[in-house]
Enzyme design. Structure first.
Site, PDB file in Angstrom:
ATOM      1  N   LYS C  79       0.868  -1.181   0.000  1.00 26.97           N
ATOM      2  CA  LYS C  79       0.000   0.000   0.000  1.00 26.97           C
ATOM      3  C   LYS C  79       0.900   1.225   0.000  1.00 26.97           C
ATOM      4  CE  LYS C  79      -3.893   1.882   2.747  1.00 26.97           C
ATOM      5  NZ  LYS C  79      -4.703   1.672   3.963  1.00 26.97           N
ATOM      6  N   SER C 172      -9.615   1.862   3.124  1.00 26.12           N
ATOM      7  CA  SER C 172      -8.736   2.611   2.263  1.00 26.12           C
ATOM      8  C   SER C 172      -7.718   1.761   1.487  1.00 26.12           C
ATOM      9  CB  SER C 172      -7.976   3.644   3.091  1.00 26.12           C
ATOM     10  OG  SER C 172      -7.131   2.995   4.019  1.00 26.12           O
ATOM     11  N   SER C 196      -9.692  -0.655   7.301  1.00 30.50           N
ATOM     12  CA  SER C 196      -9.154  -0.398   5.963  1.00 30.50           C
ATOM     13  C   SER C 196      -8.475  -1.588   5.290  1.00 30.50           C
ATOM     14  CB  SER C 196      -8.173   0.778   6.005  1.00 30.50           C
ATOM     15  OG  SER C 196      -8.890   1.987   6.020  1.00 30.50           O
TER      16      SER C 196
END
Ligand SMILES: [Mg+2]
Ligand SMILES: [Zn+2]
Lengths: 480, 94, 504
Positions: C79, C172, C196
């Site tokens: 990420k 996210s 997330s």
């Protein structure tokens, strides 16, 4: 208006850098100076994702400071974030201790005209220092150097117990002396490793409620501290007498104009939004850890002074001077240990040594002679191997080179003639050459002895043992 | 809780966020709505309940040693403006 | 079978047996990225060269009999809020992107992206992956600084759901989830502050594990809310997640909040089944507005566990209703603090022509942050500000204590808690974008776990009638990832998902 109608009230906040190798939460060096931004890690730069890792050395020194200042050392303390935006603060917050500081409830003793008084310390907390902004190096821009950012500090907060600028300075000197003595801080006001903010207010004599206070910053010498406090007190009195009111604010000491002025730029930024630091666990100390620091604590300057006066029977003034510099005190005690007579050693330290240190700009810690050599020098004077005056010359040479006193005496030919036979021969010559004067002496003018001594010494080029010379003279003159 | 435009402006100043007039209005409405939703907290009885702090277990601190310093090129890489080895910003008037 | 269809575990085995090389599987992932990036936009930056170089090195090690372990040669993604030395890290924000970066997520753009904030050092998890020998394919898209539940708050544009590109992959960690679901990598790291990892895993039909807070180092992970953030894997299977956790977990001298807990072999007990396991079904987690198909899936999962020998009982977590409120106060407060460093002084975006310090800050930050980030910074600043600090920040932390106590009480009776991960399956892009509150509600089931610091796992169990994945969440006691993974594996084995995304 009259200042004497008012009582001045001062509380001091001292920021003292801890003498660690690395920063409070990063491995960057704490060395002073260096090219900008060369003593930094990603943490010091506030990079995304960086986390604080506590320096054990800083914790030890903070504990030591607390113990030396008679504080209670808290077994558990807590880190908090203090927020403000300024380019010297890379993360946008300073990690400090807010609700639970590492030390509380201590004190510093000061001598006042009414005797000794203890100024209470409210708390000591640990925190990160900020970086530096340089404004005049380059046109149109300010430069940000983060070498200092994150250097460990203790902030030592006093109660508002101080009643005059002189007391404030006395407190600071004593505090600094303690911190230097225990190896926590180097006491350098100019380089900013020992900094002071003053909270100043005035109240009418006899009033019980404190007046509105102002915080004074940029006080980087004892002289400025005194001047700023006095200026600020006068300003408050003038305001109040004129029917005005003191605004609580932060004011800067303007060295050029010798006055304090408002720091309006920081006015609306005073909401620090503290909250507990989620990136650090609580700081938990063990009794053993605290005991270890207590055991490592050297004798504090005040106690040392008391001991010099009471045990070594030195005058107060000597004790004061000798303990002002821990290295000086250490050397002094080593010399007393070998040379025994404390007052005699003190005289040498207060006189010759201080002068030589001063003239050469040497630190007591860098002195080249050993206590044994010093003892040998005193011995040589005591035994009349050399005169007291020659002793000073030998001492200066020892100071400069670290050479053995015996060698210096020999090389410089400073040894006194104590050979009675040689002295008698010369005395006879002098008496023979001054027959009339001898008669006068024998007729009762015994104060002529000095004249004869002078003559003999002159003949001996100053190297005669004066005691022996006058003994022989006295004997011969009185018909021996 | 409904925030006034002045309150929003004050918070934006504290947070160093410039807001256009439209943003200010939108923010005022949205924050007020969120704060209304957050109002539910007030109804919870937390008498005698300590706040959660310091979730992590105490850890032995690191030894005092210099480690991990960056080469100055790395420190300055990505600086919007640098002079010498310093970060440069518009002149600050104190 | 193309290598990208294999699970991480399977490709690890194939590499070990010499059936494929790391260069082959890495090349396969890179060409898969070539195929899907323009349509789904999982990545912000792709480092093909670097990944292939690492793959070559891995093959050489293996040839020399020096393979490092099960992940050696298995390409994964990070990420883009996890820093890696020499690679750009944007956290999905303009404020860390290079000035002049058009912030496109086109294949050409993500392959060319090398500028912006470039970390001089690896994060701890990056380092651990590198030491394990994994080629790093690139950095995945996210809601800016992890703030969002749909990946639409990325300053670079949204990621799309591989099951239906008109829908969100969640967020996210939507980029990581989409990359794994689209078979563009064998696993990806995400971060989970309020769901997330788990929520996008659920919405894209993959496995997502949020470890116990303190299990995985946060060093080098761009902070959103420090007391809630945790790094974890998104993978195709539960076993894959266990393998990745094993690689990244463990105490770290650079993170003072990382715990001194032993790194276990979390794959060891995976297949032991759930006989005798006590499962709690939190009554409060069947929330109003929950999709009926999702509710059915949760009850179905409970039945499955029962059939496999577990006992299931209803439990109560009475403060669940206020968890969201406490979360939004605490998370935004910490965020307002953590994001103070983005000031345009040392790195990142600086507004042009700013006069004076105040303007430099306010303008740089206004230009650099997106609307949701600004909203949260303002909310958090308010919650910490003088006069409101106690009523908001401190109050929320007191409520947090009550939420933690709820879990402690529940875990006195049961071993795991079972619920939906997200109250609804993937929703159409844009649907909740203008209504922050309705977006926040998407995290209502995942947030309490972060407030209590517990391990949580999302496992896909079935598809909706219209073919969207549904995930269920398993929560465990602190440090008990093992039980959560074992229960998740049991559900995975029984899951009714017979096809991959993008293929009818
Ligand atoms: Mg202060
Ligand atoms: Zn301070």
């Amino acid at each position: 208006m009259s200042l004497s109608d008012f009582q001045l009230v001062i509380g001091l906040e001292v920021h003292a850098q801890l003498l660690t190798h690395s920063k409070l939460f990063s491995g960057a060096s704490t060395e002073f100076g260096g090219e900008p931004n060369t003593h930094v890690t990603t943490y010091c730069l506030g990079h995304p994702g960086v986390l604080p890792v506590l320096n054990a050395g800083a914790v030890s020194l903070a504990i030591r400071a607390g113990l030396a200042l008679d504080c209670k050392v808290n077994r558990v303390s807590e880190w908090s974030r203090k927020h403000y935006f300024y380019p010297d603060l890379p993360k946008g917050y300073q990690i400090t201790q807010y609700e639970r500081p590492i030390c509380e409830y201590g004190g510093v003793s000061i001598d006042t005209s009414d005797g000794e008084r203890t100024i209470r310390i409210r708390r000591i907390h640990m925190e990160e220092d900020a970086g530096k902004l340089v404004h005049d190096a380059s046109p149109g821009v300010s430069l940000v150097d983060l070498n200092r950012a994150g250097t460990p500090l203790v902030e030592i907060v006093s109660e508002p117990d101080l009643r005059s600028a002189d007391e404030a300075v006395e407190y600071l000197k004593n505090l600094r002396e303690v911190l230097v003595a225990i190896g926590v801080n180097d006491g350098n006001l100019e380089e900013g490793s020992f900094r002071c903010d003053a909270n100043v207010s005035v109240m009418r004599q006899g009033a019980t409620e404190l007046g509105t206070r102002c915080e004074l910053k940029n006080l980087n010498s004892f002289r400025f501290i005194k001047a700023a406090i006095e200026h600020e007190a006068a300003r408050h009195v003038e305001l109040i007498e004129g029917g005005g009111k003191v605004q609580q604010e932060t004011r800067l000491w303007d060295t050029q104009r010798q006055e304090t002025r408002s720091m309006r730029s920081k006015e609306d930024a005073q909401d620090y939004r503290y909250f507990p630091e989620p990136d650090l666990p609580l700081l938990e100390l063990t009794e053993a850890q605290i005991a270890k620091e207590r055991d490592a604590l050297p004798e504090l300057p005040r106690a040392k002074r008391r001991r010099y006066v009471e045990a070594l029977k030195l005058p107060e003034y000597d004790a004061q001077v000798l303990t002002a510099d821990p290295a000086m005190a250490t050397l002094f005690e080593a010399c007393v240990a070998t040379a025994k007579d404390a007052k005699k050693v003190s005289n040498w330290f207060m006189g010759e040594l201080s002068r030589l240190l001063n003239e050469s700009g040497t630190k007591a810690s860098a002195v080249r002679f050993s206590p044994a050599q010093f003892a040998a020098l005193l011995q040589a004077i005591e035994a009349s191997v050399i005169s007291a005056n020659a002793g000073k010359e030998v001492f200066a040479a020892m100071f400069a080179t670290g050479a053995e006193p015996a060698r210096i005496i020999e090389e410089k030919g400073l040894a006194q003639v104590s050979d009675t036979g040689a002295i008698e021969t010369l005395v006879d010559e002098v008496l023979a050459a001054n027959a009339k004067t001898v008669e006068s002496y024998r007729a009762g003018k015994t104060n002529l002895l000095g004249f004869f001594v002078g003559q003999v010494m002159k003949a001996m080029k100053g190297k005669g043992n004066p005691k022996l010379v006058s003994e022989v003279l006295t004997r011969k003159l009185s018909g021996g | 809780m409904k925030l006034s435009p002045d309150q929003v402006r004050h918070v934006a100043t504290l947070a160093r966020l410039a807001l256009s007039p439209e943003e200010l209005l939108r923010t005022q409405a949205q924050l007020s709505a969120i704060l209304d939703a957050v109002e539910a907290l007030a109804a919870v009885d937390t008498e005698g309940v300590p706040p959660t702090t310091a979730l992590a277990q105490a850890k032995a601190p690191r030894a005092d040693a210099v480690v991990g310093q960056l080469p100055v090129e790395d420190a300055l890489r990505g600086a919007p403006k640098a002079v010498g080895s310093s970060f440069a910003i518009p002149k600050v008037i104190e | 079978m193309t290598p990208t269809e294999l699970s991480l575990f399977e490709v690890s085995q194939a590499l070990a047996k010499g059936e494929v090389s790391s260069v082959e599987v890495t090349t396969a992932c890179l060409s898969r990225i070539d195929q899907v990036q323009d349509a789904l936009a999982p990545f912000i930056s792709v480092d093909a060269e670097g990944a292939l170089a690492e793959a070559k090195a891995s093959d050489a090690r293996r040839k020399a009999g020096q393979a490092r372990g099960p992940l050696d040669g298995v390409p994964v993604a990070l990420k883009d809020n996890i820093v890696a030395k020499g690679l750009p890290t944007t956290a999905g924000s303009r404020i860390l992107a290079a000035d002049g970066d058009a912030r496109s997520l086109s294949l050409a753009a993500v392959r060319a992206r090398t500028q912006g904030f470039v970390a001089p050092q690896d994060s701890t998890v990056t380092r651990r992956l590198r030491e394990a020998g994994t080629p790093l394919l690139g950095k995945t898209n996210l809601d800016e600084f992890g703030m969002g539940s749909s990946t639409e708050n990325s300053g670079f544009g949204p990621t799309r759901n591989p099951w239906d590109p008109t829908r969100t992959p969640g967020g996210s960690s939507g980029g990581s989830a989409a990359a794994v679901a689209a078979r563009a990598c064998f696993g990806a790291l995400g971060t989970d502050t309020g769901g997330s990892i788990r929520q996008p895993a659920a919405l894209t039909g993959v496995v997502g594990l949020k470890p116990t807070w303190g299990r995985v180092s946060r060093n080098g992970v761009v902070a959103f809310a420090s007391s809630l953030d945790q790094v974890g894997p998104l993978t195709r299977t539960v076993r894959d997640a266990a393998m990745m956790l094993q690689t990244i977990a463990g105490a770290d001298a650079m993170d003072s909040t990382s715990a001194d807990k032993p790194v276990q072999d979390w794959t060891a007990g995976l297949e032991d089944g759930v006989k005798g396991l006590k499962v709690g079904l939190p009554r409060e987690y069947f929330v109003p507005g929950m999709d009926p198909e999702v509710e059915r899936a949760v009850r179905g999962a409970a039945k499955t566990l029962e059939r496999l020998g577990a006992t299931v009982r209803e439990v109560s977590l009475p403060h669940s209703k206020v968890a969201l409120a406490a979360y939004y106060v605490i998370a935004t407060s910490e965020a307002s603090s953590n994001l103070g460093r983005y000031d345009g002084v040392r790195y990142g975006h600086r507004a042009e022509g700013a006069k004076g310090l105040r303007e430099l800050y306010a303008q740089s930050r206004a230009e650099g942050f997106g609307p949701e980030v600004k909203r949260r910074i303002l909310l958090g600043t308010f919650a910490l500000s003088a006069g409101y600090h106690d009523a908001y920040y401190v109050k929320a932390q007191r409520v947090r204590t009550l939420i933690r106590r709820d879990f402690e009480a529940a875990f006195a009776d049961v071993d795991v808690l079972l619920s939906a991960t997200s109250p609804v399956p993937a929703w159409p892009l844009g649907e909740k974008l203008d209504d922050p509150l309705s977006m926040y509600l998407m995290d209502v089931l995942t947030i309490p776990c972060n407030l209590a610091g517990l391990p949580g796992l999302s496992v896909p169990v079935e598809l909706t009638g219209s073919g969207l994945p549904i995930g269920v969440q398993l929560l465990g006691r602190p440090w008990d990832e093992a039980t959560v993974l074992r229960a998740g594996r049991a559900l995975e084995r029984e899951a009714k998902i017979e096809r991959a995304p993008g293929r009818a």
